[in-house]
Scaffold this motif. Structure first.
Motif, PDB file in Angstrom:
ATOM      1  N   GLU A 214       0.933  -0.880   0.227  1.00  0.00           N
ATOM      2  CA  GLU A 214       0.157   0.105   0.199  1.00  0.00           C
ATOM      3  C   GLU A 214       0.979   1.127   0.250  1.00  0.00           C
ATOM      4  O   GLU A 214       1.782   1.630   0.479  1.00  0.00           O
ATOM      5  CB  GLU A 214      -0.835  -0.004   1.302  1.00  0.00           C
ATOM      6  CG  GLU A 214      -2.415   1.270   1.191  1.00  0.00           C
ATOM      7  CD  GLU A 214      -3.087   0.901   2.263  1.00  0.00           C
ATOM      8  OE1 GLU A 214      -2.807   1.374   3.490  1.00  0.00           O
ATOM      9  OE2 GLU A 214      -3.517   0.133   2.616  1.00  0.00           O
ATOM     10  N   LEU A 215       0.680   2.073  -1.113  1.00  0.00           N
ATOM     11  CA  LEU A 215       1.672   3.402  -1.133  1.00  0.00           C
ATOM     12  C   LEU A 215       1.074   4.546  -0.171  1.00  0.00           C
ATOM     13  O   LEU A 215       1.840   5.040   0.104  1.00  0.00           O
ATOM     14  CB  LEU A 215       1.695   3.176  -2.691  1.00  0.00           C
ATOM     15  CG  LEU A 215       2.701   4.644  -3.327  1.00  0.00           C
ATOM     16  CD1 LEU A 215       3.894   4.482  -2.409  1.00  0.00           C
ATOM     17  CD2 LEU A 215       2.634   4.860  -4.426  1.00  0.00           C
ATOM     18  N   VAL A 216      -0.037   4.537   0.392  1.00  0.00           N
ATOM     19  CA  VAL A 216      -0.710   5.819   0.677  1.00  0.00           C
ATOM     20  C   VAL A 216      -1.759   5.269   1.912  1.00  0.00           C
ATOM     21  O   VAL A 216      -2.115   3.780   1.632  1.00  0.00           O
ATOM     22  CB  VAL A 216      -1.824   6.838  -0.143  1.00  0.00           C
ATOM     23  CG1 VAL A 216      -0.316   7.667  -0.704  1.00  0.00           C
ATOM     24  CG2 VAL A 216      -2.459   6.312  -0.467  1.00  0.00           C
ATOM     25  N   VAL A 245      -7.058   9.001  -4.801  1.00  0.00           N
ATOM     26  CA  VAL A 245      -6.625   7.608  -6.722  1.00  0.00           C
ATOM     27  C   VAL A 245      -5.770   6.892  -5.907  1.00  0.00           C
ATOM     28  O   VAL A 245      -4.893   6.734  -4.922  1.00  0.00           O
ATOM     29  CB  VAL A 245      -5.574   8.680  -6.832  1.00  0.00           C
ATOM     30  CG1 VAL A 245      -4.346   7.715  -7.814  1.00  0.00           C
ATOM     31  CG2 VAL A 245      -5.730  10.679  -7.056  1.00  0.00           C
ATOM     32  N   PRO A 246      -6.653   5.583  -6.299  1.00  0.00           N
ATOM     33  CA  PRO A 246      -5.669   4.327  -6.070  1.00  0.00           C
ATOM     34  C   PRO A 246      -3.772   4.510  -6.208  1.00  0.00           C
ATOM     35  O   PRO A 246      -3.961   4.206  -6.886  1.00  0.00           O
ATOM     36  CB  PRO A 246      -6.253   3.833  -6.634  1.00  0.00           C
ATOM     37  CG  PRO A 246      -7.585   3.806  -7.449  1.00  0.00           C
ATOM     38  CD  PRO A 246      -7.618   5.136  -7.103  1.00  0.00           C
ATOM     39  N   GLN A 247      -3.299   4.400  -4.758  1.00  0.00           N
ATOM     40  CA  GLN A 247      -1.773   3.905  -5.035  1.00  0.00           C
ATOM     41  C   GLN A 247      -1.240   3.327  -4.447  1.00  0.00           C
ATOM     42  O   GLN A 247      -1.348   2.566  -3.273  1.00  0.00           O
ATOM     43  CB  GLN A 247      -1.125   5.330  -4.302  1.00  0.00           C
ATOM     44  CG  GLN A 247      -1.813   6.738  -5.026  1.00  0.00           C
ATOM     45  CD  GLN A 247      -1.160   7.621  -4.635  1.00  0.00           C
ATOM     46  OE1 GLN A 247      -0.086   8.173  -4.654  1.00  0.00           O
ATOM     47  NE2 GLN A 247      -2.168   8.849  -3.837  1.00  0.00           N
ATOM     48  N   ARG A 248       0.086   1.674  -5.146  1.00  0.00           N
ATOM     49  CA  ARG A 248      -0.009   0.819  -4.717  1.00  0.00           C
ATOM     50  C   ARG A 248       1.389   0.847  -5.284  1.00  0.00           C
ATOM     51  O   ARG A 248       2.349   1.411  -6.253  1.00  0.00           O
ATOM     52  CB  ARG A 248      -0.249  -0.345  -5.115  1.00  0.00           C
ATOM     53  CG  ARG A 248      -2.338  -0.200  -4.617  1.00  0.00           C
ATOM     54  CD  ARG A 248      -2.649  -1.620  -5.213  1.00  0.00           C
ATOM     55  NE  ARG A 248      -2.356  -2.716  -3.621  1.00  0.00           N
ATOM     56  CZ  ARG A 248      -2.289  -2.445  -1.913  1.00  0.00           C
ATOM     57  NH1 ARG A 248      -2.961  -1.995  -1.967  1.00  0.00           N
ATOM     58  NH2 ARG A 248      -2.170  -3.028  -1.218  1.00  0.00           N
ATOM     59  N   GLY A 264       7.253   7.460   1.853  1.00  0.00           N
ATOM     60  CA  GLY A 264       5.912   8.290   3.193  1.00  0.00           C
ATOM     61  C   GLY A 264       5.675   9.448   2.986  1.00  0.00           C
ATOM     62  O   GLY A 264       4.718   9.624   3.994  1.00  0.00           O
ATOM     63  N   ARG A 265       5.947   9.802   2.228  1.00  0.00           N
ATOM     64  CA  ARG A 265       5.360  11.415   1.652  1.00  0.00           C
ATOM     65  C   ARG A 265       4.821  11.090   1.074  1.00  0.00           C
ATOM     66  O   ARG A 265       4.104  12.322   0.043  1.00  0.00           O
ATOM     67  CB  ARG A 265       6.262  12.682   2.167  1.00  0.00           C
ATOM     68  CG  ARG A 265       6.882  12.888   3.770  1.00  0.00           C
ATOM     69  CD  ARG A 265       7.715  14.098   3.554  1.00  0.00           C
ATOM     70  NE  ARG A 265       8.463  14.375   3.163  1.00  0.00           N
ATOM     71  CZ  ARG A 265       9.049  15.449   3.335  1.00  0.00           C
ATOM     72  NH1 ARG A 265       8.954  16.837   4.375  1.00  0.00           N
ATOM     73  NH2 ARG A 265      10.781  15.703   2.695  1.00  0.00           N
ATOM     74  N   GLN A 266       3.950  10.073  -0.038  1.00  0.00           N
ATOM     75  CA  GLN A 266       3.935  10.229  -1.692  1.00  0.00           C
ATOM     76  C   GLN A 266       2.469  10.643  -1.246  1.00  0.00           C
ATOM     77  O   GLN A 266       1.359  11.271  -1.974  1.00  0.00           O
ATOM     78  CB  GLN A 266       3.522   8.771  -1.241  1.00  0.00           C
ATOM     79  CG  GLN A 266       3.127   8.694  -2.672  1.00  0.00           C
ATOM     80  CD  GLN A 266       3.198   8.777  -4.578  1.00  0.00           C
ATOM     81  OE1 GLN A 266       5.081   8.779  -3.861  1.00  0.00           O
ATOM     82  NE2 GLN A 266       2.819   9.651  -4.988  1.00  0.00           N
ATOM     83  N   VAL A 286       0.782   3.322  -9.738  1.00  0.00           N
ATOM     84  CA  VAL A 286       2.289   2.477  -8.987  1.00  0.00           C
ATOM     85  C   VAL A 286       3.083   2.879  -9.280  1.00  0.00           C
ATOM     86  O   VAL A 286       3.971   3.800 -10.535  1.00  0.00           O
ATOM     87  CB  VAL A 286       1.172   1.051  -9.773  1.00  0.00           C
ATOM     88  CG1 VAL A 286       2.446   0.207  -9.951  1.00  0.00           C
ATOM     89  CG2 VAL A 286       0.574   1.119  -9.939  1.00  0.00           C
ATOM     90  N   VAL A 287       3.978   2.541  -8.501  1.00  0.00           N
ATOM     91  CA  VAL A 287       5.318   2.544  -8.097  1.00  0.00           C
ATOM     92  C   VAL A 287       5.635   1.070  -8.153  1.00  0.00           C
ATOM     93  O   VAL A 287       5.373   0.573  -7.624  1.00  0.00           O
ATOM     94  CB  VAL A 287       5.479   3.171  -6.936  1.00  0.00           C
ATOM     95  CG1 VAL A 287       7.314   2.589  -6.786  1.00  0.00           C
ATOM     96  CG2 VAL A 287       5.133   4.532  -6.812  1.00  0.00           C
ATOM     97  N   VAL A 288       6.899   0.899  -8.734  1.00  0.00           N
ATOM     98  CA  VAL A 288       7.720  -0.059  -8.742  1.00  0.00           C
ATOM     99  C   VAL A 288       9.104  -0.449  -8.643  1.00  0.00           C
ATOM    100  O   VAL A 288      10.103   0.519  -9.002  1.00  0.00           O
ATOM    101  CB  VAL A 288       7.716  -0.660 -10.237  1.00  0.00           C
ATOM    102  CG1 VAL A 288       9.133  -2.600 -10.067  1.00  0.00           C
ATOM    103  CG2 VAL A 288       6.587  -1.047 -11.059  1.00  0.00           C
ATOM    104  N   VAL A 289       9.969  -0.789  -7.733  1.00  0.00           N
ATOM    105  CA  VAL A 289      10.944  -0.629  -7.754  1.00  0.00           C
ATOM    106  C   VAL A 289      11.634  -2.131  -7.684  1.00  0.00           C
ATOM    107  O   VAL A 289      11.234  -2.821  -6.943  1.00  0.00           O
ATOM    108  CB  VAL A 289      11.358  -1.005  -5.981  1.00  0.00           C
ATOM    109  CG1 VAL A 289      12.672  -0.214  -5.483  1.00  0.00           C
ATOM    110  CG2 VAL A 289      10.460   0.750  -5.541  1.00  0.00           C
ATOM    111  N   THR A 290      12.818  -1.690  -8.590  1.00  0.00           N
ATOM    112  CA  THR A 290      12.805  -3.320  -9.214  1.00  0.00           C
ATOM    113  C   THR A 290      14.819  -3.421  -8.269  1.00  0.00           C
ATOM    114  O   THR A 290      14.442  -2.615  -7.093  1.00  0.00           O
ATOM    115  CB  THR A 290      14.170  -3.073 -10.288  1.00  0.00           C
ATOM    116  OG1 THR A 290      14.938  -2.015 -10.664  1.00  0.00           O
ATOM    117  CG2 THR A 290      12.897  -2.680 -11.719  1.00  0.00           C
ATOM    118  N   ASP A 291      15.031  -5.416  -8.100  1.00  0.00           N
ATOM    119  CA  ASP A 291      15.577  -5.322  -7.057  1.00  0.00           C
ATOM    120  C   ASP A 291      17.176  -5.427  -7.953  1.00  0.00           C
ATOM    121  O   ASP A 291      18.100  -5.587  -6.803  1.00  0.00           O
ATOM    122  CB  ASP A 291      15.568  -6.801  -7.007  1.00  0.00           C
ATOM    123  CG  ASP A 291      15.477  -7.666  -5.401  1.00  0.00           C
ATOM    124  OD1 ASP A 291      16.497  -6.641  -4.673  1.00  0.00           O
ATOM    125  OD2 ASP A 291      15.656  -8.949  -5.150  1.00  0.00           O
TER     126      ASP A 291
END
Length: 470
Positions: A214-216, A245-248, A264-266, A286-291
């Motif tokens: 969950e982004l927010v 706005v759905p944010q994940r 945290g301040r998204q 949607v935010v993606v963080v790659t490994d």
């Protein structure tokens, strides 16, 4: 294959007319919708796929061209009938059994298989790329043909349906709203729809062993349920935003703690940009963080992709979080009609960084402008912002001088004109195409006077003008 006796294409049929990248994109038609069925095997990096492309002929066509990478083509159909085709470099020339009339809608189906890989270009390899464990797509500006046949020019926006089947342990994020998820014995089929007009370079696929985060705060639909988009209101005269706005996010498990700090301040950032630019233009973010580490973050339609190196738990890269989110308005909703206008993407995203810095209690936009004016002035005066040249599309000076132009314009017309003007720019051109000339016209409309000498100096003269006094 097309024989030598086949009818020749109309002039420009295999070019877009773009002033920088004419060989990317094609003439004679406009795409309305892409329907992609993708089956991807991660280990061997093997893609079996079909693309159904609905298009409209803008001239009578005896044949037409698509941009496409190095796949084995099994068959091509036009309006359900087999079509002849010819491969030349990264162009797929198609000759339908029956010529297409001006204004007619037609359906092209391409069935193909192969190992997707990035396409070489001036900016390195671009497109579908393998990660250590998974895959990503970074297509700006010309990487979309690395995974599907298309009309690869930003001005040809279309809607999308993308269905991707892959190994079940992996999470899949495609630029679009998740509408279905079908689990099988060892694979899962993910189905996404992108209803907003979208250029090819902003379509992305992300595959990895990610946690769904969950982004927010507040109720947000996850990838494991069908998302619903709640309505929002905004006062275009500067009132507060009422929105949901759905944010994940898709995050490697090892980075969740650091991610929670860095993003945290998204929610505050999203609210801030909506106050500045109007309603968020898509159904989700949607935010993606790659490994893996990435050189730079990547924006896609309704999505931003960061490398593991951009997450350290100290908010070191928060300006990039703001920059990529701002691109959802400038670059994604408002798309340049020609790559020559790239400053309209990068200048606005850069200035959003400075405005957020000021709002969050750090350095003011004025302080950032002074810093970057001095740094830019120390560099060679050989770049015109309105026409930087194809080799300098992503030159740092395009970003920073674009931000400086906006700050100088703010000083010239005053906040009472500047901020409503910027909001109107984003709202009036929502999901459309933009040019530098259109922005100049809007600025002069809001200012109520000619700004010719201002824009001549900032856009067309290589020498960096001084910042106007307060």
């Amino acid at each position: 294959m097309i024989s030598k006796a086949s009818a020749q294409p109309s002039p420009g049929a295999d070019t877009s007319g773009d002033s920088y990248l004419p060989r990317h994109g094609n003439g004679g038609y406009r795409v309305r919708h892409y329907d992609l069925e993708l089956d991807y095997k991660i280990g061997p990096n093997r893609l079996s796929a079909s693309a159904a492309i609905t298009a409209e002929a803008t001239q009578a066509l005896s044949r037409f061209t698509l941009d496409f990478g190095e796949f084995r083509i099994n068959r091509v159909l036009v309006n359900g009938k087999p079509a002849k085709y010819l491969r030349r470099a990264h162009k797929l020339q198609v000759k339908p059994a029956k010529s297409l009339a001006l204004g007619s809608e037609f359906l092209v189906e391409v069935h193909y298989v192969g190992n997707p890989r990035p396409l070489p270009g001036l900016w390195g390899d671009i497109g579908w790329d393998e990660l250590t464990d998974g895959s990503l797509v970074a297509s700006q500006p010309v990487g979309a043909p690395s995974w599907f046949p298309c009309n690869d020019h930003p001005s040809d926006k279309a809607t999308y349906r993308v269905a991707l089947t892959t190994s079940s342990p992996y999470l899949v994020a495609v630029t679009g709203n998740l509408v279905a998820r079908h689990e099988r014995a060892s694979t899962t089929k993910w189905v996404f729809e992108r209803p907003e007009p979208t250029p090819t370079y902003l379509m992305s696929v992300q595959i990895g062993r990610y946690d769904d985060v969950e982004l927010v705060s507040g109720p947000q639909p996850g990838w494991f349920s069908q998302p619903s988009v709640e309505a929002f209101r905004i006062n275009l005269d500067g009132g507060s935003v009422v929105t949901s706005v759905p944010q994940r996010a898709a995050v490697p498990p090892r980075l969740r703690r650091a991610f929670a700090r860095d993003f945290g301040r998204q929610g505050r950032i999203m609210d801030s940009l909506q106050r500045l630019y109007g309603p968020y233009p898509f159904g989700e973010y949607v935010v993606v963080v790659t490994d893996d580490d990435l050189d730079d973050p990547i924006e896609a339609q309704g999505m931003s992709i960061f490398g593991a190196n951009h997450v350290d738990g100290r908010r070191t890269h928060e300006r990039l979080v703001v920059h990529e989110l701002a691109h959802q308005w400038f670059g994604n909703s408002l798309t340049v009609a020609d790559w020559r206008h790239i400053w309209l993407n990068e200048g606005f995203a850069t200035y959003a960084e400075w405005l957020w810095s000021e709002e969050s209690g750090e350095q003011s936009a004025d302080e950032w402008a002074k810093i970057w004016h001095a740094r830019t002035k120390a560099k060679p005066a050989d770049l015109r912002l309105s026409d930087p040249g194809v080799a300098r599309m992503f030159d740092e000076r395009v970003y920073k001088r674009g931000g400086l132009l906006l700050h100088a314009l703010r000083r010239t017309v005053g906040d009472a004109v500047f901020f409503p003007m910027v909001k109107a720019w984003a709202v009036e051109n929502r999901h459309g195409l933009v040019t530098t000339a259109a922005f100049v016209a809007l600025a002069e409309r809001f200012a109520g006077r000619s700004l010719g000498s201002f824009f001549d100096a900032w856009l067309d003269a290589p020498a960096l003008p001084p910042l106007p006094s307060v």
